[in-house]
Design an enzyme around this catalytic site. Structure first.
Site, PDB file in Angstrom:
ATOM      1  N   SER A  22      26.398  -4.472  28.012  1.00 19.44           N
ATOM      2  CA  SER A  22      25.872  -4.740  26.667  1.00 19.44           C
ATOM      3  C   SER A  22      26.913  -4.532  25.564  1.00 19.44           C
ATOM      4  O   SER A  22      26.728  -5.026  24.451  1.00 19.44           O
ATOM      5  CB  SER A  22      24.650  -3.872  26.396  1.00 19.44           C
ATOM      6  N   ASP A  28      21.265   6.062  19.671  1.00 21.63           N
ATOM      7  CA  ASP A  28      22.250   5.204  20.319  1.00 21.63           C
ATOM      8  C   ASP A  28      23.615   5.419  19.660  1.00 21.63           C
ATOM      9  O   ASP A  28      23.881   4.878  18.584  1.00 21.63           O
ATOM     10  CB  ASP A  28      21.796   3.736  20.216  1.00 21.63           C
ATOM     11  N   HIS A  67      26.393   1.845  21.481  1.00 20.67           N
ATOM     12  CA  HIS A  67      26.573   0.495  20.916  1.00 20.67           C
ATOM     13  C   HIS A  67      27.005   0.615  19.451  1.00 20.67           C
ATOM     14  O   HIS A  67      27.154   1.720  18.935  1.00 20.67           O
ATOM     15  CB  HIS A  67      25.259  -0.289  21.012  1.00 20.67           C
TER      16      HIS A  67
END
Ligand SMILES: *[C@@H]1O[C@H](CO)[C@@H](O)[C@H](O)[C@H]1NC(C)=O
Ligand SMILES: *[C@@H]1O[C@H](CO)[C@@H](O)[C@H](O)[C@H]1NC(C)=O
Ligand SMILES: *[C@@H]1O[C@H](CO)[C@@H](O)[C@H](O)[C@H]1NC(C)=O
Ligand SMILES: *[C@@H]1O[C@H](CO)[C@@H](O)[C@H](O)[C@H]1NC(C)=O
Ligand SMILES: *[C@@H]1O[C@H](CO)[C@@H](O)[C@H](O)[C@H]1NC(C)=O
Length: 357
Positions: free
Chosen positions: A105, A330, A333
């Site tokens: 990702s 998170d 990312h």
């Protein structure tokens, strides 16, 4: 004007002599990866809320991140200036060609950033999207340019095969390489899933040669997979057709000790980059392994060495403004717009560095 031209010629001559002495063209540009983040009011490079591509998980502004200073940092190398990203020029250069991001990702993060940057330069460009669930590939084709911008979801590059004993990761086999043949620009990345254990780990055993293990040191396993990938590159890449990049290791910010704030709750509430160009924490172990493996590849592979510059950006992650709503954290990312836009500016500068000569 005449003087300027003369000056330019002098610099060019110096660079050429330098390249000649060093016997390689890579040396023509400065080290773009050494520098610091500066505030630039012309940033961000796009408004995510008008980008049709940005995923909800990366759209921090839409997810109500209250602070916006993080959007306005530009990477300034110490020894040179970067060309500004020009999406129309990129599409021209990609006419009839393909760029593919291969990886987890973080590659998706990188790919969506590029799509938003292109869209912001050429909002009217017609495109079609094709999603192939079986291969894990999503392709945007910009019709007027016949240019393809592809994401190939591949967590480890190497195969995972269902066998009687369970799902076996084969460290010495890359069958998905068949999707990468003849692609003009390939940008690879893998690392974040290597340390994953527990119920979301998508394999049960690791096979290295004839030996099957229940588990092994993951940095070692990563190195072996990169070695296999390097041999794939040497066996399959025609450097006249394809340029190969490795995205590098994207860092996380889960432990404030590494930037001198031991009481920080991971990256939550970080509103500014680390001030300075040397991050106090260590760089990820995988980076040294990656650099060592890249050295043994004979075909040209360019490392997009984004680790250090991204390490400084403890403020760049979605933290609570990603998918998990306010309970999320998170720190792996990156928000879009944000840090991956800089990776693309650097990639853009590297992709056409020879053309600029
Ligand atoms: C080229 O590389 C050499 C050795 O790595 C370095 O000393 C020199 O500064 C480089 N030149 C440029 C223009 O980057
Ligand atoms: C981004 O676009 C949205 C929707 O058009 C607009 O409301 C917002 O003000 C824009 N943000 C910036 C920073 O220009
Ligand atoms: C952060 O790293 C330090 C030093 O390595 C360690 O002592 C500490 O336990 C870590 N904190 C967390 C929350 O993992
Ligand atoms: C970084 O530190 C320098 C000197 O300590 C200061 O002048 C500058 O404003 C700081 N920059 C940021 C972005 O905080
Ligand atoms: C990255 O940072 C580490 C530690 O601060 C340093 O040793 C290394 O030379 C840096 N690498 C680059 C490419 O800047």
């Amino acid at each position: 004007m005449g003087f300027k031209l003369h000056q330019h010629f002098g610099v060019l001559l110096l660079l050429v002599i330098n390249a000649f002495i060093n016997g390689e063209s890579k040396n023509l540009s400065c080290d773009m990866f050494q520098g610091n983040w500066v505030i630039d009011q012309s940033y961000p490079l796009y408004n995510a809320s008008v980008c049709p591509f940005v995923g909800k998980e990366f759209d921090c502004v839409k997810n109500k991140r209250p602070d916006h200073q993080y959007l306005q940092y530009r990477w300034q190398p110490n020894a040179c200036s970067l060309s500004r990203f020009d999406g129309r020029n990129l599409l021209e250069k990609l006419r009839g060609k393909t760029i593919m991001f291969v990886g987890d990702s973080l590659s998706k993060n990188h790919w969506l950033s590029l799509l938003c940057m292109i869209h912001s330069s050429v909002p009217s460009a017609h495109y079609v999207v094709k999603i192939n669930g079986a291969t894990g590939m999503t392709t945007y084709t910009f019709m007027d340019y016949e240019a393809k911008v592809i994401y190939h979801h591949s967590l480890y590059f190497v195969d995972i095969v269902k066998e009687k004993i369970g799902r076996v990761m084969k460290l010495d086999s890359i069958t998905s390489g068949k999707h990468w043949l003849d692609v003009d620009y390939l940008v690879f990345n893998t690392w974040h899933w290597w340390s994953r254990r527990g119920p979301t780990q998508p394999f049960d055993f690791i096979q290295d040669g004839d030996k099957v293990y229940k588990d092994m040191d993951r940095v070692v396993a990563f190195g072996k997979a990169i070695d296999t990938w390097g041999r794939w590159v040497d066996d399959n890449i025609d450097p006249l057709k394809s340029k190969v990049f490795f995205q590098g290791i994207s860092p996380t910010h889960y432990n404030g000790t590494s930037w001198g704030e031991p009481n920080a709750q991971a990256c939550i509430g970080q509103k500014a980059p680390f001030n300075g160009s040397t991050y106090p924490g260590t760089s990820p172990m995988a980076l040294a392994v990656l650099k060592k493996e890249l050295k043994s590849i004979k075909k040209p592979v360019t490392l997009l060495d984004i680790t250090n510059l991204s390490l400084l950006r403890k403020d760049g992650h979605p933290s609570r403004y990603g998918l998990g709503k306010l309970s999320g954290r998170d720190c792996s990312h990156w928000c879009l717009a944000g840090v991956p836009d800089t990776w693309n500016v650097l990639l853009y500068n590297l992709m056409f560095s020879k053309n600029q000569l």
